[in-house]
Design an enzyme around this catalytic site. Structure first.
Site, PDB file in Angstrom:
ATOM      1  N   SER A   1       0.903  -1.117   0.029  1.00 27.86           N
ATOM      2  CA  SER A   1       0.056  -0.102   0.074  1.00 27.86           C
ATOM      3  C   SER A   1       0.955   1.191  -0.093  1.00 27.86           C
ATOM      4  CB  SER A   1      -0.830  -0.013   1.226  1.00 27.86           C
ATOM      5  OG  SER A   1      -1.667   1.504   1.502  1.00 27.86           O
TER       6      SER A   1
ATOM      7  N   TYR B   1      -2.911  -0.511  10.609  1.00 28.19           N
ATOM      8  CA  TYR B   1      -3.208  -0.840   9.192  1.00 28.19           C
ATOM      9  C   TYR B   1      -1.853  -0.279   8.488  1.00 28.19           C
ATOM     10  CZ  TYR B   1      -4.492  -0.889   4.095  1.00 28.19           C
ATOM     11  OH  TYR B   1      -4.266  -0.846   2.824  1.00 28.19           O
TER      12      TYR B   1
END
EC number: 1.1.1.1
Length: 254
Positions: A138, A151
């Site tokens: 990500s 996260y």
């Protein structure tokens, strides 16, 4: 890497980004696309099979949080059937900072374990032929979304693992690169929990900024697969595919 006539394993290839990427992969004509996912989606599998009848699309239920030995058993079943696998895509991910242990287990440990498991079949030190790993990380591995630090940290860890792993290619025969999507319109980002409730509107605030579609992301993912650059850090954001040059601030010197 030429996708045509290849054998590909795609972990979490039936989700938002995963499914559109699977569609683009199937269009490119691999021999086999093996989908490993926690939830069965017969309609999606039927769609993929119909999209290119020359491609054999197979599904196996799989949760990336299972013990390493269970992953090895599943991969043995796949290798016994296909004999060779060219590409492993690790795409499992969750976005919910209320679930700390599961976020780390899925986003980081699952990626490490699946990669570790396939080395039994690929590692040239064991007589394997080598292979390619594409890990979906990500852009939060570059700069965090600070309202979801768990996260963001899990994705940064997956990115760090990938950048280390790719340097072992000369020893193992296995190359690797990371796929780092920006904010993409998926179910994942429409509603999720910030850490300790620090920003209840975090999903809404993110979606106020420019995003990209899962189709755009999937199309650029296939371009990255075809480029097949060991160690590449690909940013897939706003419908673009860009290679990131990592700034080195320290080196172990070994």
């Amino acid at each position: 890497m030429v996708i045509a006539n290849s054998n590909i394993i795609f972990v979490a290839g039936l989700g938002g980004i995963g499914l559109d990427t699977s569609r683009e992969i199937v269009k490119s004509g691999p021999k086999n696309l093996v989908l490993l996912d926690r939830i069965d989606n017969p309609a999606a599998i039927a769609e993929l099979s119909a999209l290119n009848p020359k491609v054999t699309v197979t599904f196996y239920p799989y949760d990336v949080t299972v013990p390493l030995d269970e992953t090895k058993k599943l991969l043995k079943t796949i290798f016994d059937k296909l004999k060779t696998v060219d590409l492993l895509i690790n795409g499992a991910g969750i976005l919910d900072d209320n679930q700390i242990e599961r976020t780390i287990a899925v986003n980081f440990t699952g990626t490490v374990n699946t990669t570790t498991a396939i080395m039994d079949f690929w590692d040239k030190r064991k007589g394997g032929p080598g292979g390619v790993v594409a890990n979906i990380c990500s852009v939060t591995g570059f700069n965090s979304i600070y309202q979801v630090p768990v996260y963001s940290a899990s994705k940064a860890a997956a990115l760090s693992f990938t950048t280390s792993f790719r340097k072992l290619a000369g020893i193992t025969g296995v190359t690797a690169y990371s796929i780092n999507p920006g904010i993409t319109k998926t179910v994942l980002v429409h509603k999720f929990n910030s850490w300790l409730g620090v920003e209840p509107r975090v999903a809404e605030l993110l979606l106020e900024h420019p995003t990209q579609t899962t189709l755009q992301c999937g199309q650029n993912f296939v371009k990255a697969i075809e480029a097949n650059q060991n160690g590449a850090i690909w940013k897939l954001d706003l419908g673009r595919l860009d290679a990131i040059e990592w700034t080195k601030h320290w080196d172990s010197g070994i």
